[in-house]
Design a protein around this motif. Structure first.
Motif, short mmCIF file in Angstrom:
data_model
loop_
_atom_site.label_atom_id
_atom_site.label_comp_id
_atom_site.label_asym_id
_atom_site.label_seq_id
_atom_site.Cartn_x
_atom_site.Cartn_y
_atom_site.Cartn_z
N LEU A 116 0.84 -1.20 0.00
CA LEU A 116 0.00 0.00 0.00
C LEU A 116 0.87 1.24 0.00
N ASN A 117 0.45 2.22 -0.77
CA ASN A 117 1.18 3.50 -0.86
C ASN A 117 0.21 4.64 -0.63
N PRO A 118 -0.09 4.95 0.64
CA PRO A 118 -1.10 5.98 0.93
C PRO A 118 -0.65 7.39 0.58
N GLN A 119 0.62 7.58 0.24
CA GLN A 119 1.07 8.92 -0.14
C GLN A 119 0.52 9.32 -1.50
N LYS A 120 0.15 8.34 -2.32
CA LYS A 120 -0.41 8.63 -3.64
C LYS A 120 -1.90 8.37 -3.60
N THR A 121 -2.69 9.43 -3.78
CA THR A 121 -4.14 9.32 -3.66
C THR A 121 -4.83 9.65 -4.97
N PHE A 122 -6.09 9.23 -5.06
CA PHE A 122 -6.88 9.44 -6.27
C PHE A 122 -8.20 10.11 -5.88
N GLN A 123 -9.34 9.56 -6.29
CA GLN A 123 -10.62 10.20 -6.04
C GLN A 123 -11.06 10.08 -4.58
N THR A 124 -11.93 10.99 -4.19
CA THR A 124 -12.58 10.93 -2.87
C THR A 124 -13.93 10.25 -3.02
N PHE A 125 -14.21 9.30 -2.16
CA PHE A 125 -15.44 8.52 -2.31
C PHE A 125 -16.65 9.25 -1.72
N THR A 126 -17.74 9.24 -2.48
CA THR A 126 -18.99 9.85 -2.05
C THR A 126 -19.81 8.89 -1.21
N GLY A 127 -19.81 7.60 -1.58
CA GLY A 127 -20.53 6.63 -0.78
C GLY A 127 -20.89 5.38 -1.56
N PHE A 128 -21.50 4.45 -0.84
CA PHE A 128 -21.98 3.18 -1.40
C PHE A 128 -23.38 2.93 -0.86
N GLY A 129 -24.23 2.30 -1.66
CA GLY A 129 -25.58 2.05 -1.16
C GLY A 129 -26.47 1.35 -2.16
N GLY A 130 -27.77 1.62 -2.05
CA GLY A 130 -28.77 0.98 -2.89
C GLY A 130 -29.91 1.95 -3.16
N ALA A 131 -31.05 1.41 -3.57
CA ALA A 131 -32.17 2.26 -3.98
C ALA A 131 -33.43 1.95 -3.17
N PHE A 132 -34.10 3.03 -2.80
CA PHE A 132 -35.44 2.93 -2.24
C PHE A 132 -36.42 2.83 -3.42
N THR A 133 -37.08 1.71 -3.58
CA THR A 133 -38.10 1.57 -4.62
C THR A 133 -39.43 1.26 -3.96
N GLU A 134 -40.50 1.54 -4.69
CA GLU A 134 -41.82 1.23 -4.14
C GLU A 134 -41.96 -0.26 -3.86
N MET A 186 -13.88 1.33 -8.59
CA MET A 186 -13.07 2.10 -7.64
C MET A 186 -11.68 2.39 -8.22
N ASN A 187 -11.12 1.42 -8.91
CA ASN A 187 -9.77 1.59 -9.45
C ASN A 187 -9.74 2.40 -10.74
N ASN A 188 -10.91 2.84 -11.21
CA ASN A 188 -10.99 3.64 -12.43
C ASN A 188 -11.83 4.90 -12.23
N ARG A 196 -9.14 6.98 -2.38
CA ARG A 196 -8.47 5.80 -2.92
C ARG A 196 -6.97 6.02 -2.90
N ILE A 197 -6.23 4.98 -2.55
CA ILE A 197 -4.78 5.08 -2.49
C ILE A 197 -4.13 4.09 -3.44
N ASP A 198 -2.90 4.34 -3.76
CA ASP A 198 -2.12 3.51 -4.66
C ASP A 198 -1.75 2.19 -3.99
N PHE A 199 -1.59 1.15 -4.79
CA PHE A 199 -1.13 -0.15 -4.27
C PHE A 199 -0.45 -0.89 -5.41
N GLU A 200 0.31 -1.89 -5.02
CA GLU A 200 0.90 -2.83 -5.98
C GLU A 200 0.64 -4.24 -5.49
N SER A 201 0.30 -5.13 -6.39
CA SER A 201 0.09 -6.53 -6.04
C SER A 201 0.87 -7.41 -7.01
N THR A 202 1.58 -8.38 -6.47
CA THR A 202 2.37 -9.27 -7.33
C THR A 202 1.57 -10.48 -7.78
#
Length: 501
Positions: A62-80, A378-380, A440-446
């Protein structure tokens, strides 16, 4: 002899001290983590305290020094449909579901959608402005929302400790405002552009009178239409932009509602480039658009990463939110968790897609589709991800068009039974742990088989989410600076790793 014994004891003390020092050093190098896992083998947001101790084959850095977008939220929908079903359950089960989505002990949904006028997941077709020719909307009323929809939203507000943002989407204007005088298809008549903008403003006032504040709108759900099946109204990118630029934006601003967010487009990602090119063509077009909304349909597995990146680059300071996704054209499977992990669970799109596009719609595992899409979004640069119905019945409705779909929670109102599917736990891995304002922060995975995303919450805690679609356990080393932790993830599982700051 005595000297020899003393020498041996001293040597033993030195060895033990050295061993303790080594152990303490190893402990001091360990990341302090809390891990929860949902897996095909039965974990459901289960806390994992012990891990396989074999040498890890992969490293996630993890590389928290490199950041990207700020997240607004996650959820669902109120439907009738969802709200109606909740009213058919016992008070205890209604509360159980509301708390599971909104309480601090649950998924903590933070970004929510609802529909203006009816949609396919309504019990019938209706409009808040039913009187033909009522250009000033003197007869505007949200009475259809009062028995079910509004009480559900209010209960969610009461259960949510930190609250949530709520935006609304119209599927169609009332038929009398449209070129074809029908609920389905057609376009908004130019002479009703001002009336339709007034409709949005009156909706805000009506909901505010009920104690519900709106965060914003999408201009139109699926402006390309939906195959002329249920409520819809068509726009071209130019037509929607004109409506927002010359009518909706100025009207909300004039009425003191300029704080409301306006999201354009609101359909599949394959058409995204064309829309953002028009929406953000110049300052006049872009002025009232606060962002872009997208859906996940049209492909079973493709994220459309290039299209999402293109949209972000066109307007890097504006929202990019996924506003609707579900396992659709499918009757839910009742109380069989394994179905949601199964390779050939469902085949959305296969029955209608043209031959040259059938490859885009293979059989798929519902859990995989959710996890893969949310991580890919999230990664895009996507900053919010909103599911569709929160609650449906065993048929996948109610739905006046019989457009059956799956929701994370399925109920049997006749028996007063509730089933939390694996999709609920999958959603909670993101909504509960990646909080509004997280970056979102930068990361590398092998390990290319592992699908990973990461963020830093406003409280400073780092979150890593790891999805293992393979059928073997994976062991990896999680690294943050000089600190590491060896973690194992079950086969066919998703983990959320909370790293204390």
């Amino acid at each position: 002899m005595k000297r020899l014994i003393i020498l041996i004891l001293n040597l033993f003390v030195i060895i033990m001290a050295s061993s303790c020092k080594s152990t303490n050093e190893n402990k001091s190098n360990d990341l302090k983590v809390e891990v929860v896992e949902t897996s095909r083998n039965g974990h459901q947001l289960t806390k994992i305290d012990s891990f396989n101790t074999v040498e890890p084959k992969a490293i996630i850095t993890l590389n928290p020094q490199k950041t990207f977008q700020t997240f607004t939220g996650f959820g669902g929908a109120f439907t009738e449909s969802s709200a109606y079903l909740l009213n058919q359950l016992s008070p205890a089960n209604r509360k159980k579901i509301i708390d599971a989505y909104f309480a601090d002990s649950g998924a903590k949904y933070s970004l929510m959608r609802t529909h203006m006028n009816s949609c396919d997941f309504s019990l019938s077709q209706y409009s808040y402005a039913p009187v033909e020719g009522d250009k000033n909307l003197k007869h505007f009323s949200i009475k259809e929302d009062q028995p079910d929809l509004i009480p559900m939203i209010k209960d969610a507000m009461a259960a949510s400790e930190n609250g949530f943002k709520l935006f609304a989407s119209p599927w169609t204007a009332p038929p009398w405002m449209k070129t074809n005088n029908d609920w389905v298809g057609g376009k908004l008549k130019p002479e009703y552009y001002d009336t339709w903008a007034l409709f949005f403003s009156k909706y805000v006032d009506a909901y505010k009178a009920e104690g519900i504040n709106l965060w914003g709108f999408t201009v139109e759900n699926e402006p390309h239409g939906n195959g002329n099946n249920w409520e819809s109204m068509h726009y071209t990118p130019e037509e929607m932009t004109k409506f927002v630029r010359e009518h909706l934006g100025p009207k909300l601003e004039k009425d003191g509602k300029g704080y409301l967010k306006i999201l354009g487009y609101d359909q599949n990602r394959a058409g995204l480039k064309e829309w953002v090119d028009v929406m953000y063509k110049n300052e006049a077009n872009a002025k009232y658009f606060d962002g872009t909304a997208v859906h996940w349909y049209e492909s079973t597995y493709k994220i459309f990463a290039e299209d999402l990146q293109y949209a972000h680059n066109k307007a890097p300071d504006k929202y990019l939110i996924e506003t609707e996704a579900c396992v659709d054209a499918q009757v839910p499977v009742w109380q069989e968790d394994d179905w949601y992990w199964r390779k050939e669970a469902t085949d959305w799109g296969w029955d209608w897609a043209p031959e040259d596009q059938k490859y885009l719609h293979p059989k798929y595992r519902p859990v995989y589709r959710y996890a893969r899409d949310i991580i890919g979004c999230m990664n895009n640069w996507v900053d919010g991800w909103v599911d569709w119905n929160m609650v449906l019945d065993r048929q996948g409705g109610p739905n006046w068009f019989k457009n059956w779909c799956v929701a994370p929670v399925i109920v049997d109102p006749d028996q007063d039974e509730v089933y939390f599917t694996p999709l609920y736990y999958t959603m909670a891995h993101f909504s509960r742990y990646v909080r509004p304002g997280a970056k979102r922060i930068d990361f590398e995975s092998t390990d290319k088989d592992l699908q990973v995303t990461a963020a830093t919450n406003p409280d400073g805690n780092h979150i890593a989410i790891v999805f293992n679609p393979s059928q073997e356990e994976k062991v990896f080393k999680l690294q943050l600076g000089e600190l590491t932790k060896t973690i194992s993830i079950s086969p066919q599982a998703i983990q959320t790793i909370n790293i204390a700051n």
